[in-house]
Design a protein around this motif. Structure first.
Motif, mmCIF file in Angstrom:
data_model
loop_
_atom_site.group_PDB
_atom_site.id
_atom_site.type_symbol
_atom_site.label_atom_id
_atom_site.label_comp_id
_atom_site.label_asym_id
_atom_site.label_seq_id
_atom_site.Cartn_x
_atom_site.Cartn_y
_atom_site.Cartn_z
ATOM 1 N N GLU A 144 -1.409 7.038 -6.059
ATOM 2 C CA GLU A 144 -1.926 7.852 -4.970
ATOM 3 C C GLU A 144 -1.728 7.123 -3.647
ATOM 4 O O GLU A 144 -1.683 5.886 -3.618
ATOM 5 C CB GLU A 144 -3.421 8.141 -5.170
ATOM 6 C CG GLU A 144 -3.742 8.927 -6.423
ATOM 7 C CD GLU A 144 -3.154 10.325 -6.426
ATOM 8 O OE1 GLU A 144 -2.991 10.916 -5.337
ATOM 9 O OE2 GLU A 144 -2.843 10.827 -7.528
ATOM 10 N N THR A 145 -1.616 7.877 -2.573
ATOM 11 C CA THR A 145 -1.556 7.277 -1.248
ATOM 12 C C THR A 145 -2.785 6.383 -1.073
ATOM 13 O O THR A 145 -3.901 6.786 -1.399
ATOM 14 C CB THR A 145 -1.519 8.378 -0.168
ATOM 15 O OG1 THR A 145 -0.369 9.195 -0.396
ATOM 16 C CG2 THR A 145 -1.457 7.788 1.226
ATOM 17 N N GLY A 146 -2.554 5.167 -0.627
ATOM 18 C CA GLY A 146 -3.625 4.194 -0.466
ATOM 19 C C GLY A 146 -3.752 3.216 -1.616
ATOM 20 O O GLY A 146 -4.387 2.170 -1.466
ATOM 21 N N ASP A 147 -3.160 3.533 -2.787
ATOM 22 C CA ASP A 147 -3.183 2.588 -3.905
ATOM 23 C C ASP A 147 -2.422 1.323 -3.529
ATOM 24 O O ASP A 147 -1.419 1.369 -2.808
ATOM 25 C CB ASP A 147 -2.526 3.187 -5.158
ATOM 26 C CG ASP A 147 -3.406 4.179 -5.888
ATOM 27 O OD1 ASP A 147 -4.536 4.444 -5.437
ATOM 28 O OD2 ASP A 147 -2.942 4.709 -6.921
ATOM 29 N N ARG A 148 -2.881 0.206 -4.069
ATOM 30 C CA ARG A 148 -2.173 -1.064 -3.893
ATOM 31 C C ARG A 148 -1.302 -1.312 -5.115
ATOM 32 O O ARG A 148 -1.740 -1.114 -6.241
ATOM 33 C CB ARG A 148 -3.157 -2.201 -3.698
ATOM 34 C CG ARG A 148 -3.897 -2.077 -2.383
ATOM 35 C CD ARG A 148 -4.356 -3.437 -1.932
ATOM 36 N NE ARG A 148 -4.872 -3.349 -0.583
ATOM 37 C CZ ARG A 148 -4.315 -3.948 0.456
ATOM 38 N NH1 ARG A 148 -3.236 -4.668 0.300
ATOM 39 N NH2 ARG A 148 -4.841 -3.854 1.649
ATOM 40 N N ILE A 149 -0.066 -1.735 -4.858
ATOM 41 C CA ILE A 149 0.881 -1.987 -5.944
ATOM 42 C C ILE A 149 1.525 -3.358 -5.780
ATOM 43 O O ILE A 149 1.557 -3.920 -4.690
ATOM 44 C CB ILE A 149 1.974 -0.895 -6.022
ATOM 45 C CG1 ILE A 149 2.783 -0.806 -4.727
ATOM 46 C CG2 ILE A 149 1.365 0.459 -6.386
ATOM 47 C CD1 ILE A 149 3.979 0.125 -4.783
ATOM 48 N N VAL B 145 0.850 -1.185 0.000
ATOM 49 C CA VAL B 145 0.000 0.000 0.000
ATOM 50 C C VAL B 145 0.890 1.241 0.000
ATOM 51 O O VAL B 145 1.761 1.386 0.870
ATOM 52 C CB VAL B 145 -0.934 0.018 1.235
ATOM 53 C CG1 VAL B 145 -1.780 1.286 1.260
ATOM 54 C CG2 VAL B 145 -1.813 -1.223 1.263
ATOM 55 N N ILE B 146 0.688 2.130 -0.972
ATOM 56 C CA ILE B 146 1.463 3.373 -1.033
ATOM 57 C C ILE B 146 1.116 4.214 0.195
ATOM 58 O O ILE B 146 -0.055 4.502 0.445
ATOM 59 C CB ILE B 146 1.166 4.151 -2.328
ATOM 60 C CG1 ILE B 146 1.591 3.334 -3.550
ATOM 61 C CG2 ILE B 146 1.868 5.511 -2.312
ATOM 62 C CD1 ILE B 146 1.151 3.923 -4.885
ATOM 63 N N THR B 147 2.143 4.606 0.945
ATOM 64 C CA THR B 147 1.935 5.369 2.180
ATOM 65 C C THR B 147 2.173 6.865 2.003
ATOM 66 O O THR B 147 1.731 7.662 2.822
ATOM 67 C CB THR B 147 2.845 4.856 3.310
ATOM 68 O OG1 THR B 147 4.215 4.943 2.892
ATOM 69 C CG2 THR B 147 2.501 3.411 3.665
#
Length: 118
Positions: free
Chosen positions: A78-83, A14-16
């Protein structure tokens, strides 16, 4: 002959945070890097599950739980995106019997919940 194989996969990080005005890279929790067998400045591909963006960058060691897009990459998530974070390796045919792919699965707090070596 050499074959390009998946070396490591970090699934559903998760992008923080994002930092547009940085030289570029992905800051990643150093413990996750270590468990995946990845080094600082190693090339990785990022696949954004939220928007479909796919790009290559390199790793920097971060603090616990950090997954930070830096530089131009900050525009691709974006913050919260899953990668998904992957690294590939060129493997000689004679090394194939000894080669293992490492898969790490993360929870919503970017903690390793499972490791598989295939």
């Amino acid at each position: 002959m050499y074959r390009k194989l998946l070396k490591a996969k970090i699934h559903q990080a998760v992008i923080t945070d994002k930092n547009l005005y940085y030289e570029g890279s992905l800051t990643l929790d150093r413990e996750i890097m270590e468990k995946a067998g990845l080094l600082p400045f190693e090339a990785v591909w990022i696949y954004n599950l939220n928007n479909g963006a796919r790009f290559e960058t390199y790793l920097l060691e971060g603090e616990k739980g950090e997954v930070i897009l830096n530089g131009a990459a900050a525009r691709l998530g974006e913050t919260g995106d899953r990668i998904i974070i992957v690294a590939y390796a060129w493997v000689a045919d004679n090394e194939l019997p000894y080669f293992k792919t490492r898969l790490l699965y993360l929870n919503e707090k970017n903690e390793v919940s499972q490791i598989k070596n295939l």
